[in-house]
Design a protein around this motif. Structure first.
Motif, PDB file in Angstrom:
ATOM      1  N   ALA A 116      33.237  39.922  23.441  1.00  0.00           N
ATOM      2  CA  ALA A 116      33.814  38.595  23.680  1.00  0.00           C
ATOM      3  C   ALA A 116      35.080  38.679  24.529  1.00  0.00           C
ATOM      4  CB  ALA A 116      34.118  37.904  22.351  1.00  0.00           C
ATOM      5  N   ASP A 117      35.879  39.718  24.272  1.00  0.00           N
ATOM      6  CA  ASP A 117      37.099  39.885  25.056  1.00  0.00           C
ATOM      7  C   ASP A 117      36.776  40.188  26.511  1.00  0.00           C
ATOM      8  OD1 ASP A 117      40.087  40.168  25.083  1.00  0.00           O
ATOM      9  OD2 ASP A 117      39.550  42.198  25.725  1.00  0.00           O
ATOM     10  N   ALA A 118      35.765  41.020  26.721  1.00  0.00           N
ATOM     11  CA  ALA A 118      35.370  41.357  28.089  1.00  0.00           C
ATOM     12  C   ALA A 118      34.830  40.129  28.812  1.00  0.00           C
ATOM     13  CB  ALA A 118      34.328  42.473  28.062  1.00  0.00           C
ATOM     14  N   GLU A 119      34.045  39.313  28.098  1.00  0.00           N
ATOM     15  CA  GLU A 119      33.512  38.107  28.720  1.00  0.00           C
ATOM     16  C   GLU A 119      34.629  37.121  29.067  1.00  0.00           C
ATOM     17  OE1 GLU A 119      30.750  36.667  25.887  1.00  0.00           O
ATOM     18  OE2 GLU A 119      29.136  38.080  26.444  1.00  0.00           O
ATOM     19  N   ARG A 120      35.643  37.019  28.194  1.00  0.00           N
ATOM     20  CA  ARG A 120      36.753  36.113  28.468  1.00  0.00           C
ATOM     21  C   ARG A 120      37.517  36.534  29.714  1.00  0.00           C
ATOM     22  NH1 ARG A 120      41.851  36.603  27.529  1.00  0.00           N
ATOM     23  NH2 ARG A 120      41.537  38.447  26.225  1.00  0.00           N
ATOM     24  N   ARG A 121      37.801  37.852  29.823  1.00  0.00           N
ATOM     25  CA  ARG A 121      38.516  38.338  31.001  1.00  0.00           C
ATOM     26  C   ARG A 121      37.703  38.122  32.272  1.00  0.00           C
ATOM     27  NH1 ARG A 121      39.849  42.678  27.503  1.00  0.00           N
ATOM     28  NH2 ARG A 121      38.244  43.986  28.497  1.00  0.00           N
ATOM     29  N   GLU A 122      36.418  38.285  32.186  1.00  0.00           N
ATOM     30  CA  GLU A 122      35.564  38.090  33.358  1.00  0.00           C
ATOM     31  C   GLU A 122      35.561  36.620  33.773  1.00  0.00           C
ATOM     32  OE1 GLU A 122      32.935  39.053  36.481  1.00  0.00           O
ATOM     33  OE2 GLU A 122      34.304  40.217  35.229  1.00  0.00           O
ATOM     34  N   ALA A 178      39.847  32.318  38.674  1.00  0.00           N
ATOM     35  CA  ALA A 178      40.937  32.539  39.624  1.00  0.00           C
ATOM     36  C   ALA A 178      40.395  32.704  41.041  1.00  0.00           C
ATOM     37  CB  ALA A 178      41.750  33.764  39.207  1.00  0.00           C
ATOM     38  N   GLU A 179      39.284  33.424  41.185  1.00  0.00           N
ATOM     39  CA  GLU A 179      38.700  33.596  42.509  1.00  0.00           C
ATOM     40  C   GLU A 179      38.197  32.262  43.064  1.00  0.00           C
ATOM     41  OE1 GLU A 179      35.685  36.516  42.111  1.00  0.00           O
ATOM     42  OE2 GLU A 179      37.092  38.218  41.933  1.00  0.00           O
TER      43      GLU A 179
END
Length: 230
Positions: free
Chosen positions: A35-41, A47-48
């Motif tokens: 879940a943390d990885a998905e949030r950062r992605e 942002a992009e």
């Protein structure tokens, strides 16, 4: 049970505790990391996307404006600084000199003009009907000045300035309050006689009468002024 024997189900003496995670704990940790990885992605992608939109909007603005060149300094016009309006010092001094010269405390009203017991006056050429109408209150005062508490010189200058402004504004009838002299030394109405003398000396004053009781009585006079174009 013999002394020193271990209890049923207890860990053997000297054995290390089991610190390994169970299957349930491993599953929870895996889900949290995912879940943390998905949030950062998701944050990176957002942002992009925002950066791309900003670039696209900037490109649209540049395309609509076209090529821009800086203005040349030599073609610039610098506006002159604004200066305050000049103060008519000399005109003001001339007015003050005329005011002071036009009103004299030594002017003898009794020897030159006729006044009656009610302190009325009319300039030559002004009919008696004008004085009667002024006394009856048919002329409504449009402005007034109160000379109470002023010294003689202050009252003279204030009255002259008041009359001059009234004539400029086209005011026809004014009330001049000089008081009954109750607060003067000896209870003498000092300003009452002075005001009469000053008014007679002003050419713009056509007539004056003692005010009616409701308008000040013996403590004021009603003054009829000449119109500017008269």
């Amino acid at each position: 049970m013999k002394h020193g024997a271990s209890k049923p189900g207890a860990a053997p003496r000297g054995a290390k505790p089991d610190t390994r995670l169970g299957l349930t704990d491993l599953a929870r940790l895996r889900d949290a990391l995912k879940a943390d990885a998905e949030r950062r992605e998701a944050e990176r992608l957002a942002a992009e996307a925002a950066a791309r939109r900003a670039d696209e909007e900037a490109n649209v603005f540049r395309a609509s404006v076209g090529q821009v060149s800086a203005l040349r300094d030599r073609n610039r016009v610098v506006p002159p600084p604004l200066h305050p309006a000049p103060i008519p010092v000399q005109s003001r001094l001339n007015d003050e000199a005329v005011l002071q010269a036009s009103l004299s405390d030594e002017f003898d009203v009794e020897s030159m003009l006729e006044t009656d017991d009610t302190l009325s006056f009319r300039r030559p050429g002004i009919g008696l009907d004008v004085v009667r109408k002024l006394r009856r209150g048919e002329w409504v005062p449009q402005d007034q000045i109160d000379l109470h508490g002023l010294r003689r010189d202050e009252a003279r200058e204030a009255l002259a300035e008041f009359l001059r402004r009234a004539v400029r504004r086209g005011v026809r009838c004014v009330r001049v309050i000089h008081g009954k002299g109750h607060g003067s030394p000896g209870k003498e109405p000092v300003l009452k006689g002075k005001v009469r003398s000053w008014l007679v000396q002003k050419e713009e004053v056509l007539a004056f009468v003692q005010a009616r009781p409701t308008q000040g009585g013996a403590g004021a006079v009603m003054v009829l002024l000449r119109q500017p174009y008269a």
